[in-house]
Design a protein around this motif. Sequence first.
Motif, PDB file in Angstrom:
ATOM      1  N   GLU A  68     -37.865 -34.231 -32.614  1.00 37.39           N
ATOM      2  CA  GLU A  68     -36.908 -34.763 -31.641  1.00 37.39           C
ATOM      3  C   GLU A  68     -37.335 -34.448 -30.216  1.00 37.39           C
ATOM      4  OE1 GLU A  68     -33.474 -36.727 -30.223  1.00 37.39           O
ATOM      5  OE2 GLU A  68     -34.593 -36.794 -32.101  1.00 37.39           O
ATOM      6  N   ILE A  69     -37.828 -33.250 -30.009  1.00 32.03           N
ATOM      7  CA  ILE A  69     -38.301 -32.867 -28.670  1.00 32.03           C
ATOM      8  C   ILE A  69     -39.485 -33.729 -28.261  1.00 32.03           C
ATOM      9  CG2 ILE A  69     -39.459 -31.029 -27.367  1.00 32.03           C
ATOM     10  CD1 ILE A  69     -37.708 -29.035 -29.008  1.00 32.03           C
ATOM     11  N   ARG A  70     -40.434 -33.916 -29.162  1.00 29.53           N
ATOM     12  CA  ARG A  70     -41.600 -34.730 -28.840  1.00 29.53           C
ATOM     13  C   ARG A  70     -41.215 -36.192 -28.610  1.00 29.53           C
ATOM     14  NH1 ARG A  70     -44.922 -32.921 -26.338  1.00 29.53           N
ATOM     15  NH2 ARG A  70     -46.579 -34.305 -27.066  1.00 29.53           N
ATOM     16  N   ARG A  71     -40.179 -36.672 -29.299  1.00 31.04           N
ATOM     17  CA  ARG A  71     -39.747 -38.061 -29.146  1.00 31.04           C
ATOM     18  C   ARG A  71     -39.022 -38.289 -27.828  1.00 31.04           C
ATOM     19  NH1 ARG A  71     -35.388 -41.278 -29.864  1.00 31.04           N
ATOM     20  NH2 ARG A  71     -34.045 -39.505 -30.381  1.00 31.04           N
ATOM     21  N   THR A  72     -38.166 -37.341 -27.445  1.00 28.54           N
ATOM     22  CA  THR A  72     -37.306 -37.552 -26.277  1.00 28.54           C
ATOM     23  C   THR A  72     -37.808 -36.879 -25.010  1.00 28.54           C
ATOM     24  OG1 THR A  72     -35.933 -35.651 -26.934  1.00 28.54           O
ATOM     25  CG2 THR A  72     -35.264 -37.840 -27.729  1.00 28.54           C
ATOM     26  N   LEU A  73     -38.574 -35.792 -25.166  1.00 31.55           N
ATOM     27  CA  LEU A  73     -39.108 -35.098 -23.989  1.00 31.55           C
ATOM     28  C   LEU A  73     -40.572 -34.734 -24.247  1.00 31.55           C
ATOM     29  CD1 LEU A  73     -36.228 -32.706 -22.858  1.00 31.55           C
ATOM     30  CD2 LEU A  73     -37.210 -34.580 -21.548  1.00 31.55           C
ATOM     31  N   PRO A  74     -41.447 -35.718 -24.237  1.00 42.32           N
ATOM     32  CA  PRO A  74     -42.854 -35.460 -24.570  1.00 42.32           C
ATOM     33  C   PRO A  74     -43.555 -34.529 -23.596  1.00 42.32           C
ATOM     34  CG  PRO A  74     -42.567 -37.688 -23.697  1.00 42.32           C
ATOM     35  CD  PRO A  74     -41.192 -37.137 -23.948  1.00 42.32           C
ATOM     36  N   GLY A  75     -42.945 -34.275 -22.445  1.00 40.89           N
ATOM     37  CA  GLY A  75     -43.542 -33.349 -21.497  1.00 40.89           C
ATOM     38  C   GLY A  75     -43.429 -31.891 -21.913  1.00 40.89           C
ATOM     39  N   THR A  76     -42.604 -31.620 -22.918  1.00 36.66           N
ATOM     40  CA  THR A  76     -42.455 -30.262 -23.437  1.00 36.66           C
ATOM     41  C   THR A  76     -43.351 -30.092 -24.661  1.00 36.66           C
ATOM     42  OG1 THR A  76     -40.164 -30.013 -22.668  1.00 36.66           O
ATOM     43  CG2 THR A  76     -40.868 -28.586 -24.474  1.00 36.66           C
ATOM     44  N   GLY A  77     -44.323 -29.198 -24.571  1.00 39.16           N
ATOM     45  CA  GLY A  77     -45.193 -28.917 -25.705  1.00 39.16           C
ATOM     46  C   GLY A  77     -44.490 -28.022 -26.707  1.00 39.16           C
ATOM     47  N   VAL A  78     -44.852 -28.131 -27.961  1.00 39.64           N
ATOM     48  CA  VAL A  78     -44.190 -27.366 -29.027  1.00 39.64           C
ATOM     49  C   VAL A  78     -45.172 -26.442 -29.715  1.00 39.64           C
ATOM     50  CG1 VAL A  78     -42.971 -27.491 -31.223  1.00 39.64           C
ATOM     51  CG2 VAL A  78     -42.451 -29.146 -29.420  1.00 39.64           C
TER      52      VAL A  78
END
Length: 228
Positions: A68-78
Amino acid sequence: MIRVLIADDEPMIRAGVRAVLSTDPGIEVVAEAADGHEAVELVHRHHPDVAVLDIRMPGTNGIEAAAEIRRTLPGTGVVMLTTFGEDDYILQALGGGAAGFLIKSGEPEELIAGVRAVADGAAYLSPKAAARVVAHLSATGAGALAGRRTAARERVRTLTARERDVLAFLGSGLSNGQIARRLHLVEGTVKAHVSSILARLGVDNRAAAAVVAHEAGFVAPAEPPAER
């Protein structure tokens, strides 16, 4: 300053991760979450550079949160935190776009290195995590270790000599800028090589390419050799 969110359902683990990261003056922990749902909410609120997520959490787990993070906020690395025995989850997270994988029992400096690498746009697999991924792939019907190593080396041979140089450093967790400096190239040239590498290897992201590099035994030292 690298802004980081930590998500783990165990307060002691969160405290430990925060304590390790606080030893680096260039890293700031801006939020903590106890589950994946809260992690996604806080990522949208704080827009951190990196989210450090435990794989197993109640409700929304780390893999779902990462996707979900990569889909909606791709600027945040996981960066995913894993334990031994969670190899299937590691592979799922890899497919979901996570860029870093760390074993909780690893060395503290690996956590800092992983966060810094992912913040810089690189992929990072700690040595223990890389070994677990490769060993797990070899034990799940995907072929014996020797067979996978041979297959990976064959895939690497499809690359140009310069692309193999780039892959070796990509596998050790270096960013495009760091690779450019090590190979005396322009960063844009490295970016183009990385895109070509992903296409030639048939993988979706840098972390998956790093797995191929580790399978092939094709990883360069992250630190330049000391001058004598």
